[in-house]
Design a protein around this motif. Sequence first.
Motif, PDB file in Angstrom:
ATOM      1  N   PHE A 186      43.719  60.749  23.988  1.00  0.00           N
ATOM      2  CA  PHE A 186      44.367  60.885  25.237  1.00  0.00           C
ATOM      3  C   PHE A 186      44.656  59.127  25.572  1.00  0.00           C
ATOM      4  CE2 PHE A 186      40.011  59.707  26.404  1.00  0.00           C
ATOM      5  CZ  PHE A 186      40.219  58.431  27.332  1.00  0.00           C
ATOM      6  N   TYR A 187      45.729  59.023  26.333  1.00  0.00           N
ATOM      7  CA  TYR A 187      46.258  57.781  26.941  1.00  0.00           C
ATOM      8  C   TYR A 187      46.099  57.526  28.341  1.00  0.00           C
ATOM      9  CZ  TYR A 187      48.930  58.038  22.449  1.00  0.00           C
ATOM     10  OH  TYR A 187      49.164  58.213  21.223  1.00  0.00           O
ATOM     11  N   ASP A 188      45.856  56.295  28.697  1.00  0.00           N
ATOM     12  CA  ASP A 188      45.648  55.742  29.998  1.00  0.00           C
ATOM     13  C   ASP A 188      47.027  55.829  30.812  1.00  0.00           C
ATOM     14  OD1 ASP A 188      46.338  53.492  29.502  1.00  0.00           O
ATOM     15  OD2 ASP A 188      44.220  52.483  29.999  1.00  0.00           O
ATOM     16  N   PRO A 189      47.245  55.405  32.001  1.00  0.00           N
ATOM     17  CA  PRO A 189      48.352  55.168  32.651  1.00  0.00           C
ATOM     18  C   PRO A 189      49.226  54.000  32.018  1.00  0.00           C
ATOM     19  CG  PRO A 189      46.878  55.859  34.191  1.00  0.00           C
ATOM     20  CD  PRO A 189      46.156  55.624  33.085  1.00  0.00           C
ATOM     21  N   ASP A 190      48.358  52.983  31.499  1.00  0.00           N
ATOM     22  CA  ASP A 190      49.206  51.926  30.949  1.00  0.00           C
ATOM     23  C   ASP A 190      49.434  52.041  29.410  1.00  0.00           C
ATOM     24  OD1 ASP A 190      48.990  49.766  33.066  1.00  0.00           O
ATOM     25  OD2 ASP A 190      46.861  50.443  33.016  1.00  0.00           O
ATOM     26  N   GLY A 191      49.293  53.121  28.878  1.00  0.00           N
ATOM     27  CA  GLY A 191      49.495  53.612  27.469  1.00  0.00           C
ATOM     28  C   GLY A 191      48.475  53.009  26.361  1.00  0.00           C
ATOM     29  N   ASN A 192      47.196  52.856  26.821  1.00  0.00           N
ATOM     30  CA  ASN A 192      46.190  52.642  26.081  1.00  0.00           C
ATOM     31  C   ASN A 192      45.604  54.041  25.659  1.00  0.00           C
ATOM     32  OD1 ASN A 192      45.422  49.570  26.380  1.00  0.00           O
ATOM     33  ND2 ASN A 192      45.170  50.253  28.526  1.00  0.00           N
ATOM     34  N   LYS A 193      45.319  54.080  24.096  1.00  0.00           N
ATOM     35  CA  LYS A 193      45.100  54.925  23.225  1.00  0.00           C
ATOM     36  C   LYS A 193      43.656  55.265  23.269  1.00  0.00           C
ATOM     37  CE  LYS A 193      46.682  57.440  19.017  1.00  0.00           C
ATOM     38  NZ  LYS A 193      47.656  57.259  18.027  1.00  0.00           N
ATOM     39  N   PHE A 194      42.842  56.391  23.504  1.00  0.00           N
ATOM     40  CA  PHE A 194      41.281  56.584  23.179  1.00  0.00           C
ATOM     41  C   PHE A 194      41.270  57.957  22.480  1.00  0.00           C
ATOM     42  CE2 PHE A 194      42.236  53.888  27.030  1.00  0.00           C
ATOM     43  CZ  PHE A 194      41.206  52.860  26.904  1.00  0.00           C
ATOM     44  N   ASP A 195      40.153  58.011  22.055  1.00  0.00           N
ATOM     45  CA  ASP A 195      39.794  59.177  21.116  1.00  0.00           C
ATOM     46  C   ASP A 195      38.555  59.859  21.925  1.00  0.00           C
ATOM     47  OD1 ASP A 195      39.887  61.053  18.892  1.00  0.00           O
ATOM     48  OD2 ASP A 195      38.154  59.897  18.191  1.00  0.00           O
ATOM     49  N   VAL A 196      38.280  60.974  21.893  1.00  0.00           N
ATOM     50  CA  VAL A 196      37.042  61.463  22.564  1.00  0.00           C
ATOM     51  C   VAL A 196      36.548  62.464  21.492  1.00  0.00           C
ATOM     52  CG1 VAL A 196      37.586  61.332  24.964  1.00  0.00           C
ATOM     53  CG2 VAL A 196      38.222  63.454  23.680  1.00  0.00           C
ATOM     54  N   ASN A 197      35.172  62.552  21.292  1.00  0.00           N
ATOM     55  CA  ASN A 197      34.645  63.343  20.405  1.00  0.00           C
ATOM     56  C   ASN A 197      33.394  64.019  20.936  1.00  0.00           C
ATOM     57  OD1 ASN A 197      32.114  63.017  18.198  1.00  0.00           O
ATOM     58  ND2 ASN A 197      33.815  63.744  17.146  1.00  0.00           N
TER      59      ASN A 197
END
Length: 153
Positions: free
Chosen positions: A118-129
């Motif tokens: 997923f991406y936050d509003p600033d475009g930072n990319k994160f993964d969840v598991n």
Amino acid sequence: MSGIQGNALKAVCSVYVPVRNPLKSAQWWQRNFGLEYAVPYNAAEDQAILKLSDGQWLHLVETVGAIDNQFPNKAGYEMFRLTFEVRQIEVLHDHLKKNDVRIEELQDRDSCGINFVFYDPDGNKFDVNECVNVHRTSEEVHKVKAHLFNLVR
């Protein structure tokens, strides 16, 4: 004087994320993930500090520079810098979709579990598991996968 014996690094206690507006970003994290402030918000500090459920702190640090939280791996895929461990990944996935959060396709990584980006509003990319095979019964795993991947019997 003796050297370090064993692993000297216990855990990650804080993660720093570049954002344009810490208060708005904190509100987004609260709305989408239920995070709470670790310390009261103070606009003079140019950051908001939220707390994950296991106690780690997520620092949303205001920047005016380029936000570059990703990097390409050798194959050219834009990597995320961290993966959040979650429970009930299907509930979170449905919640983020409903809230129009930008998410990428779900992946079943077998013994590593189910992930999505997923991406936050600033475009930072994160993964969840979620390691569903570890935390759930085989019947529950089948139901989760059927729900997330629209599997038909």
